[in-house]
Design a protein around this motif. Structure first.
Motif, mmCIF file in Angstrom:
data_model
loop_
_atom_site.group_PDB
_atom_site.id
_atom_site.type_symbol
_atom_site.label_atom_id
_atom_site.label_comp_id
_atom_site.label_asym_id
_atom_site.label_seq_id
_atom_site.Cartn_x
_atom_site.Cartn_y
_atom_site.Cartn_z
ATOM 1 N N VAL A 110 6.376 -2.391 12.770
ATOM 2 C CA VAL A 110 6.138 -1.005 12.383
ATOM 3 C C VAL A 110 4.773 -0.948 11.710
ATOM 4 C CG1 VAL A 110 6.982 0.950 11.063
ATOM 5 C CG2 VAL A 110 8.596 -0.681 12.001
ATOM 6 N N VAL A 111 3.934 -0.051 12.166
ATOM 7 C CA VAL A 111 2.603 0.088 11.586
ATOM 8 C C VAL A 111 2.446 1.516 11.087
ATOM 9 C CG1 VAL A 111 0.129 0.035 12.043
ATOM 10 C CG2 VAL A 111 1.594 -1.668 13.079
ATOM 11 N N LEU A 112 1.962 1.667 9.889
ATOM 12 C CA LEU A 112 1.683 2.988 9.337
ATOM 13 C C LEU A 112 0.197 3.070 9.039
ATOM 14 C CD1 LEU A 112 2.746 5.697 8.191
ATOM 15 C CD2 LEU A 112 3.062 4.547 6.025
ATOM 16 N N ARG B 234 3.687 -6.855 18.966
ATOM 17 C CA ARG B 234 5.066 -6.598 18.558
ATOM 18 C C ARG B 234 5.308 -5.144 18.207
ATOM 19 N NH1 ARG B 234 7.592 -11.261 15.080
ATOM 20 N NH2 ARG B 234 8.830 -9.459 14.518
ATOM 21 N N CYS B 235 4.235 -4.342 18.225
ATOM 22 C CA CYS B 235 4.350 -2.975 17.734
ATOM 23 C C CYS B 235 5.350 -2.158 18.521
ATOM 24 C CB CYS B 235 3.011 -2.283 17.857
ATOM 25 S SG CYS B 235 2.051 -2.554 16.436
ATOM 26 N N ARG B 236 6.289 -1.582 17.822
ATOM 27 C CA ARG B 236 7.209 -0.676 18.501
ATOM 28 C C ARG B 236 7.200 0.708 17.913
ATOM 29 N NH1 ARG B 236 12.437 -3.723 18.124
ATOM 30 N NH2 ARG B 236 11.266 -4.954 16.628
ATOM 31 N N ARG B 237 6.572 0.829 16.777
ATOM 32 C CA ARG B 237 6.553 2.129 16.111
ATOM 33 C C ARG B 237 5.263 2.223 15.318
ATOM 34 N NH1 ARG B 237 8.576 6.676 17.050
ATOM 35 N NH2 ARG B 237 9.091 7.962 15.263
ATOM 36 N N ILE B 238 4.498 3.251 15.587
ATOM 37 C CA ILE B 238 3.254 3.433 14.843
ATOM 38 C C ILE B 238 3.273 4.821 14.223
ATOM 39 C CG2 ILE B 238 0.735 3.431 14.948
ATOM 40 C CD1 ILE B 238 0.998 1.892 17.616
ATOM 41 N N GLN C 277 9.803 6.456 4.852
ATOM 42 C CA GLN C 277 10.281 6.524 6.228
ATOM 43 C C GLN C 277 9.907 5.258 6.998
ATOM 44 O OE1 GLN C 277 8.738 9.895 8.317
ATOM 45 N NE2 GLN C 277 9.922 9.421 10.147
ATOM 46 N N ALA C 278 8.658 4.824 6.800
ATOM 47 C CA ALA C 278 8.219 3.615 7.493
ATOM 48 C C ALA C 278 9.033 2.405 7.057
ATOM 49 C CB ALA C 278 6.731 3.375 7.221
ATOM 50 N N ARG D 104 8.791 -6.367 10.604
ATOM 51 C CA ARG D 104 7.730 -6.375 9.601
ATOM 52 C C ARG D 104 6.960 -5.054 9.586
ATOM 53 N NH1 ARG D 104 4.023 -11.409 10.082
ATOM 54 N NH2 ARG D 104 3.529 -10.780 7.973
ATOM 55 N N LEU D 105 6.418 -4.745 8.413
ATOM 56 C CA LEU D 105 5.689 -3.491 8.236
ATOM 57 C C LEU D 105 4.256 -3.778 7.798
ATOM 58 C CD1 LEU D 105 5.467 -0.377 7.836
ATOM 59 C CD2 LEU D 105 6.396 -0.703 5.568
ATOM 60 N N GLY D 106 3.325 -3.135 8.465
ATOM 61 C CA GLY D 106 1.925 -3.223 8.068
ATOM 62 C C GLY D 106 1.391 -1.832 7.785
#
Lengths: 96, 369
Positions: free
Chosen positions: B179-181, B212-216, B320-321, B330-332
């Protein structure tokens, strides 16, 4: 004075220290500032202690001590360092 | 959590500080030598190291580059495009940057010995290096005036530029996070937009396995210019009436953004915030040097559903992220904005660290404005 090469090394944009430690320029820069503070503190202490040693313990009059060429150069060197330090503080203060 | 990169170079006093720093250091070394001649040896070692570090940088700066062209956008934004040569040397030196990197740019005709850092807003695959420069004061203002003069004379401006290094943070691979924000305000989009494009390309078009990004989450806050733009030049027709849904700052990225969104369904959650800036950015143009203003572009219709008229609620966005990341991995977080925004994001991320997320990567870039 042995710290000076470290200070220079950490001031570079592509610092080898950064490569070795795997840290970014900004982190190396904060290290550079800490080395700088250490150097300022060391030289100021050196100046004060030498003065105390000569004047109070060995009884040299202040006028004789201050007339020595190496003492004068030393004092001007320390004031350069202090000026660098103060300017940095000033820039920080203005920026915030 | 790892926070890095303060870009404080836009301060007014930076040039002053830089020069006094160099001069006083030299003065200190000389006086220290006269005080005690033995100090010569460490000084020689230091200067040798300095030369070793400067020489490659200097040589790199002397490599000729094609001339840069300028384009003026509303809100005092200049786009500098540098087409990169295709020879192997330039491939090695310039064409391999990671998105979100910056270069130090010198424009000899405007300010010699004044390298300024700018974020690269394009990807290496574009073949051109785009820099979006917000005209403030000093060098950027002089650049703006020069570009504006060229527009008035209806001539394309070719600028001689020198670049120094592509610098990036040691660890900007956002592709390894599930997940990337990405949060940006104003011109800060020059940092987040290439990262977004790179991720979308990797995940959707190339289908690379190592992405690996599935949600940006992509958040961009811009100021709303509500006052009508005054007629810029006595001879140009005045358009005093500006449509209400016109966001001046949006125009240079909104079309690219809407094109990108068509490829990125289900991957990118886009949010555009239009904040009512209390004070508008001072208009740099004076009546004598003002260019013909390009008519402010309206928001492309594909982007309209994503627009909100408020300030971004950073707390909610980060929460939310984090909720998504707890499920996905993982979150970035990448943020580029003024100090208020970056601090808010960092605090929110720090506050969320204990709650179910052991590790959040946070990269913050900062500018003044």
């Amino acid at each position: 004075m042995g710290n000076i090469p470290i200070l220079f090394l950490s001031a570079f944009k592509n610092s080898p220290l950064g490569y070795i430690a795997g840290i970014s320029y900004e982190k190396v820069n904060s290290f550079h500032r800490w080395v700088g503070r250490l150097i300022v503190a060391t030289f100021v202490t050196h100046g004060i202690l030498m003065g105390v040693l000569m004047i109070i313990q060995q009884g040299t009059p202040f006028s004789v001590w201050i007339a020595r060429k190496d003492v004068q150069w030393g004092i001007s060197a320390v004031s350069c360092l202090l000026l660098i330090f103060l300017l940095y503080r000033f820039v920080c203060w203005f920026f915030n | 959590m790892y926070c890095s990169a303060t870009r404080w170079t836009r301060t007014r006093f930076h040039e002053f500080f830089r020069w006094t720093h160099i001069l006083l250091t030299m003065a200190f070394l000389f006086t220290a030598y006269y005080h005690e001649p033995q100090t010569l040896y460490p000084v020689i070692v230091s200067l040798a190291l300095l030369c070793l570090e400067w020489l490659p940088r200097l040589l790199k700066m002397l490599i000729p580059l094609p001339k840069a062209t300028t384009t003026i956008y509303p809100s005092n934004i200049i786009r500098l495009s540098i087409p990169l040569p295709l020879n192997p040397l330039s491939k090695l030196l310039w064409r391999t940057w990671s998105p979100g990197s910056h270069i130090r740019l010198t424009i000899p005709s405007i300010g010699i010995l004044q390298p300024h850092p700018f974020t690269i807003a394009s990807l290496p695959s574009d073949g051109t290096l785009h820099l979006y420069i917000s005209a403030k004061r000093g060098l950027t203002r002089r650049l703006y005036e020069k570009a504006a003069a060229a527009v008035i004379l209806q001539r394309q401006l070719y600028l001689n530029v020198k670049m120094e290094g592509v610098y990036s943070a040691k660890d900007t691979g956002f592709a390894k996070f599930d997940v990337v924000l990405l949060i940006a305000s104003g011109i800060g989009i020059t940092f987040t937009f290439p990262i977004l494009r790179d991720l979308v390309q990797k995940a959707k078009i190339l289908q690379q396995g190592n992405c690996r990004c599935r949600r940006i989450g992509f958040v961009w806050a811009v100021k709303h210019e509500s006052t009508p733009i005054p007629p810029p030049h006595p001879t140009t027709p005045a358009y005093t009436k500006v449509p209400s849904l016109t966001v001046v700052e949006l125009s240079c990225f909104s079309t690219e953004l809407s094109a990108l969104m068509e490829n990125a369904h289900g991957l990118v959650a886009l949010r555009l915030y239009i904040t009512r800036g209390d004070q508008l950015q001072g208009d740099l143009t004076t009546p004598t040097t003002s260019p013909k203003r390009e008519k402010a572009a309206e928001i492309p219709s594909t982007l309209v559903p994503f627009v909100r008229r408020s300030r971004p609620k950073v707390q909610g966005l980060v929460e939310q992220a984090v909720e998504e990341a707890v499920v996905m991995g993982r979150l970035g977080v990448g943020v580029c904005g003024n100090r208020g925004l970056t601090t808010e994001v960092k605090n929110c991320v720090a506050g969320k660290l204990g709650t179910g997320m052991p590790d959040i990567y946070c990269h913050a870039e900062e500018f003044e404005g």
